[in-house]
Design a protein around this motif. Structure first.
Motif, PDB file in Angstrom:
ATOM      1  N   GLY A 467     -21.777 -24.885  -2.165  1.00  0.00           N
ATOM      2  CA  GLY A 467     -22.271 -24.069  -3.258  1.00  0.00           C
ATOM      3  C   GLY A 467     -21.665 -22.688  -3.359  1.00  0.00           C
ATOM      4  O   GLY A 467     -21.934 -21.955  -4.327  1.00  0.00           O
ATOM      5  N   ALA A 468     -20.844 -22.299  -2.396  1.00  0.00           N
ATOM      6  CA  ALA A 468     -20.211 -20.980  -2.418  1.00  0.00           C
ATOM      7  C   ALA A 468     -19.022 -20.974  -3.373  1.00  0.00           C
ATOM      8  O   ALA A 468     -18.369 -22.003  -3.602  1.00  0.00           O
ATOM      9  CB  ALA A 468     -19.748 -20.593  -1.020  1.00  0.00           C
ATOM     10  N   ILE A 469     -18.748 -19.801  -3.929  1.00  0.00           N
ATOM     11  CA  ILE A 469     -17.533 -19.597  -4.713  1.00  0.00           C
ATOM     12  C   ILE A 469     -16.450 -19.094  -3.764  1.00  0.00           C
ATOM     13  O   ILE A 469     -16.698 -18.207  -2.941  1.00  0.00           O
ATOM     14  CB  ILE A 469     -17.758 -18.560  -5.832  1.00  0.00           C
ATOM     15  N   TYR A 470     -15.261 -19.658  -3.880  1.00  0.00           N
ATOM     16  CA  TYR A 470     -14.135 -19.213  -3.061  1.00  0.00           C
ATOM     17  C   TYR A 470     -13.083 -18.611  -3.980  1.00  0.00           C
ATOM     18  O   TYR A 470     -12.691 -19.209  -4.984  1.00  0.00           O
ATOM     19  CB  TYR A 470     -13.549 -20.374  -2.261  1.00  0.00           C
ATOM     20  N   ALA A 471     -12.662 -17.411  -3.642  1.00  0.00           N
ATOM     21  CA  ALA A 471     -11.645 -16.695  -4.418  1.00  0.00           C
ATOM     22  C   ALA A 471     -10.379 -16.577  -3.571  1.00  0.00           C
ATOM     23  O   ALA A 471     -10.391 -15.956  -2.500  1.00  0.00           O
ATOM     24  CB  ALA A 471     -12.152 -15.316  -4.813  1.00  0.00           C
ATOM     25  N   PHE A 472      -9.308 -17.187  -4.048  1.00  0.00           N
ATOM     26  CA  PHE A 472      -8.018 -17.183  -3.354  1.00  0.00           C
ATOM     27  C   PHE A 472      -7.152 -16.076  -3.932  1.00  0.00           C
ATOM     28  O   PHE A 472      -6.805 -16.117  -5.121  1.00  0.00           O
ATOM     29  CB  PHE A 472      -7.287 -18.514  -3.558  1.00  0.00           C
ATOM     30  N   CYS A 473      -6.789 -15.104  -3.121  1.00  0.00           N
ATOM     31  CA  CYS A 473      -5.742 -14.163  -3.527  1.00  0.00           C
ATOM     32  C   CYS A 473      -4.407 -14.879  -3.345  1.00  0.00           C
ATOM     33  O   CYS A 473      -4.111 -15.362  -2.242  1.00  0.00           O
ATOM     34  CB  CYS A 473      -5.767 -12.900  -2.671  1.00  0.00           C
ATOM     35  N   MET A 474      -3.601 -14.935  -4.369  1.00  0.00           N
ATOM     36  CA  MET A 474      -2.352 -15.681  -4.299  1.00  0.00           C
ATOM     37  C   MET A 474      -1.267 -14.938  -3.532  1.00  0.00           C
ATOM     38  O   MET A 474      -0.144 -15.420  -3.401  1.00  0.00           O
ATOM     39  CB  MET A 474      -1.885 -16.036  -5.696  1.00  0.00           C
ATOM     40  N   ASN A 475      -1.605 -13.767  -3.028  1.00  0.00           N
ATOM     41  CA  ASN A 475      -0.760 -13.033  -2.115  1.00  0.00           C
ATOM     42  C   ASN A 475      -1.692 -12.325  -1.146  1.00  0.00           C
ATOM     43  O   ASN A 475      -2.897 -12.257  -1.376  1.00  0.00           O
ATOM     44  CB  ASN A 475       0.127 -12.037  -2.864  1.00  0.00           C
ATOM     45  N   VAL A 476      -1.183 -11.800  -0.069  1.00  0.00           N
ATOM     46  CA  VAL A 476      -2.023 -11.101   0.895  1.00  0.00           C
ATOM     47  C   VAL A 476      -2.107  -9.627   0.515  1.00  0.00           C
ATOM     48  O   VAL A 476      -1.075  -8.943   0.474  1.00  0.00           O
ATOM     49  CB  VAL A 476      -1.474 -11.256   2.327  1.00  0.00           C
ATOM     50  N   PRO A 477      -3.306  -9.107   0.237  1.00  0.00           N
ATOM     51  CA  PRO A 477      -3.438  -7.687  -0.100  1.00  0.00           C
ATOM     52  C   PRO A 477      -3.020  -6.804   1.070  1.00  0.00           C
ATOM     53  O   PRO A 477      -3.029  -7.221   2.234  1.00  0.00           O
ATOM     54  CB  PRO A 477      -4.930  -7.532  -0.404  1.00  0.00           C
ATOM     55  N   ALA A 478      -2.664  -5.568   0.761  1.00  0.00           N
ATOM     56  CA  ALA A 478      -2.307  -4.609   1.812  1.00  0.00           C
ATOM     57  C   ALA A 478      -3.524  -4.279   2.663  1.00  0.00           C
ATOM     58  O   ALA A 478      -4.676  -4.359   2.210  1.00  0.00           O
ATOM     59  CB  ALA A 478      -1.746  -3.344   1.177  1.00  0.00           C
ATOM     60  N   PRO A 525      -9.920  -5.460   5.307  1.00  0.00           N
ATOM     61  CA  PRO A 525      -9.882  -4.871   6.644  1.00  0.00           C
ATOM     62  C   PRO A 525      -8.612  -4.039   6.857  1.00  0.00           C
ATOM     63  O   PRO A 525      -7.613  -4.198   6.144  1.00  0.00           O
ATOM     64  CB  PRO A 525      -9.892  -6.092   7.572  1.00  0.00           C
ATOM     65  N   LEU A 526      -8.657  -3.168   7.851  1.00  0.00           N
ATOM     66  CA  LEU A 526      -7.506  -2.328   8.153  1.00  0.00           C
ATOM     67  C   LEU A 526      -6.351  -3.126   8.753  1.00  0.00           C
ATOM     68  O   LEU A 526      -5.204  -2.665   8.750  1.00  0.00           O
ATOM     69  CB  LEU A 526      -7.923  -1.204   9.104  1.00  0.00           C
ATOM     70  N   LYS A 527      -6.673  -4.301   9.267  1.00  0.00           N
ATOM     71  CA  LYS A 527      -5.614  -5.191   9.751  1.00  0.00           C
ATOM     72  C   LYS A 527      -5.700  -6.502   8.977  1.00  0.00           C
ATOM     73  O   LYS A 527      -6.767  -7.102   8.881  1.00  0.00           O
ATOM     74  CB  LYS A 527      -5.767  -5.445  11.254  1.00  0.00           C
ATOM     75  N   MET A 528      -4.572  -6.911   8.430  1.00  0.00           N
ATOM     76  CA  MET A 528      -4.508  -8.145   7.630  1.00  0.00           C
ATOM     77  C   MET A 528      -3.376  -9.040   8.148  1.00  0.00           C
ATOM     78  O   MET A 528      -2.323  -9.177   7.528  1.00  0.00           O
ATOM     79  CB  MET A 528      -4.284  -7.796   6.156  1.00  0.00           C
ATOM     80  N   PRO A 529      -3.577  -9.655   9.299  1.00  0.00           N
ATOM     81  CA  PRO A 529      -2.506 -10.446   9.913  1.00  0.00           C
ATOM     82  C   PRO A 529      -2.426 -11.868   9.343  1.00  0.00           C
ATOM     83  O   PRO A 529      -2.439 -12.861  10.079  1.00  0.00           O
ATOM     84  CB  PRO A 529      -2.923 -10.466  11.381  1.00  0.00           C
ATOM     85  N   TYR A 530      -2.358 -11.973   8.040  1.00  0.00           N
ATOM     86  CA  TYR A 530      -2.400 -13.276   7.385  1.00  0.00           C
ATOM     87  C   TYR A 530      -1.119 -13.525   6.603  1.00  0.00           C
ATOM     88  O   TYR A 530      -0.374 -12.599   6.287  1.00  0.00           O
ATOM     89  CB  TYR A 530      -3.620 -13.354   6.456  1.00  0.00           C
ATOM     90  N   ALA A 531      -0.904 -14.774   6.251  1.00  0.00           N
ATOM     91  CA  ALA A 531       0.295 -15.148   5.497  1.00  0.00           C
ATOM     92  C   ALA A 531      -0.086 -15.891   4.225  1.00  0.00           C
ATOM     93  O   ALA A 531      -1.094 -16.595   4.175  1.00  0.00           O
ATOM     94  CB  ALA A 531       1.196 -16.030   6.360  1.00  0.00           C
ATOM     95  N   THR A 532       0.700 -15.699   3.197  1.00  0.00           N
ATOM     96  CA  THR A 532       0.655 -16.432   1.921  1.00  0.00           C
ATOM     97  C   THR A 532      -0.535 -16.086   1.048  1.00  0.00           C
ATOM     98  O   THR A 532      -0.396 -15.600  -0.067  1.00  0.00           O
ATOM     99  CB  THR A 532       0.695 -17.961   2.142  1.00  0.00           C
ATOM    100  N   SER A 533      -1.739 -16.354   1.535  1.00  0.00           N
ATOM    101  CA  SER A 533      -2.928 -16.213   0.699  1.00  0.00           C
ATOM    102  C   SER A 533      -4.137 -15.989   1.590  1.00  0.00           C
ATOM    103  O   SER A 533      -4.224 -16.551   2.687  1.00  0.00           O
ATOM    104  CB  SER A 533      -3.127 -17.493  -0.132  1.00  0.00           C
ATOM    105  N   VAL A 534      -5.069 -15.159   1.114  1.00  0.00           N
ATOM    106  CA  VAL A 534      -6.342 -15.010   1.802  1.00  0.00           C
ATOM    107  C   VAL A 534      -7.449 -15.497   0.877  1.00  0.00           C
ATOM    108  O   VAL A 534      -7.298 -15.520  -0.357  1.00  0.00           O
ATOM    109  CB  VAL A 534      -6.620 -13.551   2.238  1.00  0.00           C
ATOM    110  N   VAL A 535      -8.564 -15.894   1.477  1.00  0.00           N
ATOM    111  CA  VAL A 535      -9.658 -16.484   0.713  1.00  0.00           C
ATOM    112  C   VAL A 535     -10.959 -15.758   1.023  1.00  0.00           C
ATOM    113  O   VAL A 535     -11.324 -15.592   2.198  1.00  0.00           O
ATOM    114  CB  VAL A 535      -9.816 -17.985   1.038  1.00  0.00           C
ATOM    115  N   PHE A 536     -11.647 -15.347  -0.036  1.00  0.00           N
ATOM    116  CA  PHE A 536     -12.963 -14.721   0.107  1.00  0.00           C
ATOM    117  C   PHE A 536     -14.045 -15.736  -0.258  1.00  0.00           C
ATOM    118  O   PHE A 536     -13.929 -16.455  -1.256  1.00  0.00           O
ATOM    119  CB  PHE A 536     -13.083 -13.492  -0.803  1.00  0.00           C
ATOM    120  N   LYS A 537     -15.070 -15.780   0.567  1.00  0.00           N
ATOM    121  CA  LYS A 537     -16.230 -16.643   0.328  1.00  0.00           C
ATOM    122  C   LYS A 537     -17.338 -15.798  -0.269  1.00  0.00           C
ATOM    123  O   LYS A 537     -17.762 -14.803   0.324  1.00  0.00           O
ATOM    124  CB  LYS A 537     -16.693 -17.280   1.637  1.00  0.00           C
ATOM    125  N   ILE A 538     -17.824 -16.189  -1.438  1.00  0.00           N
ATOM    126  CA  ILE A 538     -18.836 -15.407  -2.142  1.00  0.00           C
ATOM    127  C   ILE A 538     -20.098 -16.233  -2.293  1.00  0.00           C
ATOM    128  O   ILE A 538     -20.077 -17.314  -2.908  1.00  0.00           O
ATOM    129  CB  ILE A 538     -18.316 -14.951  -3.533  1.00  0.00           C
TER     130      ILE A 538
END
Length: 539
Positions: A467-478, A525-538
């Motif tokens: 039931g959660a909404i997932y928002a995919f950033c198509m790039n990794v934010p700074a 976060p101040l550290k974003m050690p991710y690649a390609t895309s990040v996903v927020f769960k709302i």
């Protein structure tokens, strides 16, 4: 050629397994229970588009193109095997032996990459069956590797809990192989017939004695207008119509086509079957189904579902009839491209290769383009099957392996936003192109797709099974950046309830966020050690 529109559909005399499904579209639609739950849950699959055409290292349609003087496949064939008047595709079959093909090992590699189903080639347009075929002597048990490759894949999938289907592309064969009946138009072999012209009698004393070349290459149909011309185009079936001078052969051909598929269904129990094409089904008299009209597809599907009931007690399988209109009992595909908007009228699978459908040198291997293709598809309520071309010996090169490991790492972090998901109310937000949401360019996944630029404000959505909404950033934010998801703002009217929590998948800390009229503002976060895309769960 006869008029395909007025030609009556041939009803084939093929018995089917007993059960409620009769060989008509009406019966199939009436009795089919709907999309299997496992496909919705699986979402991500690997397309195992592998066979002897990989030996040419010339990309897709090598077998057809080796008989075209202007093609790189012809030139590669001359260097590796010889002239196709003397050493044709049948010799490629004899020599092909993928000694490093290990379905058990590969299934585990694909599973680690996050795949939940495999789409496995059973027979391509080359007409060579990759199983212990009852109806086609030109098969992988008799000629070439002397292995039941579909049997090996089925065993590996069952052992590892992997769903799998078998694909069939042999409807094209009779018009696709017309190049094999030609000859060089220049050079010292001018006019010397290619080996498609050979007969069973010509094999006496040869390695292929007893194997009729006509069962591999089909028959010469170039007497019909447009057949020869279209055979020498890059991609085109013969013109629409009926091969009226070959109706007995057409009936035999469609019967054999069906029996070979039914053979696989009976002995390997796949979770789905797949037929290639560009029209409403095989043998429609037009498009890729040109030449004859017959009810072969309906008979195969009815037999398949009746056998599924007998074996499993229910129909939890499906049939892909590529590009067919909405029909209860079939699943569609989107080859290379993806729909612009959410598509929920019928279940569908986006299918594309990395580089090409068969191996060639210098493909681009990039996990980002695979992941973004997946995101774009599931945001529109689709599934995906991505082909990673194997080397001729059946192995994956290091570029493929590295790419799959990176995809697997991303899927382990973000899988809850993928598996079992539905499209949300809109596919996403961000930059528009011609009034439509920007998306990955169509075509095979290659350098163009790898270099395609997204911004962190290009967002895609899914609705999770929780039931959660997932928002995919198509790039990794700074690091420390604030992004704003406009569609989740209080004035956007998409939300049915207030947001209670926002989490970043793979991050254990708390996020700073605020739902405002013009969007949901999230500070990364101040550290974003991710690649390609990040996903927020709302929630």
């Amino acid at each position: 050629m006869g008029d395909w529109k007025t030609f009556p559909e041939i009803k084939l005399d093929i018995p089917i397994a007993p059960g409620p499904f009769e060989p008509t579209w009406e019966s199939i639609e009436k009795n089919y229970p709907g999309e299997p739950k496992w496909l919705r849950e699986a979402k991500f699959g690997i397309w195992v588009h592998f066979g002897p055409q990989s030996a040419g290292e010339s990309g897709d349609w090598y077998a057809r193109n080796l008989y075209k003087e202007e093609k790189i496949a012809y030139k590669n064939h001359l260097k590796k095997y010889g002239h196709p008047s003397q050493v044709g595709y049948k010799e490629v079959l004899r020599e092909w032996n993928p000694t490093k093909l290990d379905p058990e090992k590969l299934t585990k590699i694909y599973q680690e990459a996050g795949a939940r189903f495999l789409m496995i080639q059973g027979v391509h347009h080359d007409n060579y069956d990759l199983w212990n075929s009852k109806y086609q002597p030109w098969n992988s048990v008799n000629i070439g590797p002397k292995r039941d490759l579909i049997g090996e894949w089925a065993k590996a999938c069952h052992a590892n809990g992997m769903h799998y289907g078998v694909t069939f592309h042999h409807e094209y064969t009779w018009w696709w192989w017309q190049t094999a009946f030609g000859a060089d138009k220049q050079g010292d072999k001018t006019g010397v017939p290619y080996d498609g012209n050979l007969t069973l009698a010509d094999g006496k004393g040869k390695w292929w004695e007893g194997y009729d070349p006509r069962l591999l290459y089909g028959i010469d149909l170039r007497e019909y207008k447009g057949v020869e011309e279209n055979a020498h185009q890059d991609w085109s079936p013969a013109p629409a119509g009926i091969f009226t001078n070959h109706l007995d052969y057409a009936k035999w051909y469609t019967t054999q086509w069906a029996l070979r598929m039914m053979d696989v269904v009976e002995h390997y129990d796949p979770d789905f079957i797949y037929t290639d094409g560009t029209v409403q089904g095989p043998f429609t008299g037009n498009g890729t189904g040109t030449g004859v009209k017959a009810d072969a597809m309906q008979r195969v599907i009815a037999d398949y579902y009746n056998r599924t009931i007998a074996k499993r007690g229910q129909v939890n399988t499906f049939s892909i009839v590529k590009f067919r209109k909405k029909t209860n009992g079939t699943v569609n595909t989107e080859e290379h491209g993806l729909p612009a908007d959410i598509k929920t009228d019928q279940p569908w699978i986006g299918e594309t290769p990395v580089g090409d459908w068969f191996y060639a040198p210098n493909f681009t291997y990039d996990s980002g383009m695979m992941i973004r293709y997946l995101i774009e598809a599931i945001a529109r309520d689709g599934n995906v099957a991505i082909n990673i071309a194997m080397l001729p010996d059946g192995s994956l090169d290091e570029g493929s392996l590295k790419m799959l490991r990176e995809v697997g790492a991303w899927m382990r972090r973000n899988g809850e936003a993928v598996y079992g998901s539905h499209a949300w109310k809109i596919p996403g937000e961000g930059e528009l192109v011609d009034g439509k949401l920007k998306k990955l360019p169509g075509g095979a996944l290659n350098r163009r797709q790898a270099d395609f630029k997204y911004d962190a404000q290009d967002i895609r959505f899914t609705l999770g099974k929780n039931g959660a909404i997932y928002a995919f950033c198509m790039n990794v934010p700074a690091s420390g950046a604030t992004i704003k998801i406009k569609s989740l703002g209080t004035s956007a009217k998409y939300l049915d309830k207030n947001i209670k929590s926002v989490k970043l998948l793979g991050y254990k800390g708390d996020l700073k966020w605020k739902d405002e009229a013009d969007g949901l503002a999230i500070t990364c976060p101040l550290k974003m050690p991710y690649a390609t895309s990040v996903v927020f769960k709302i929630d």
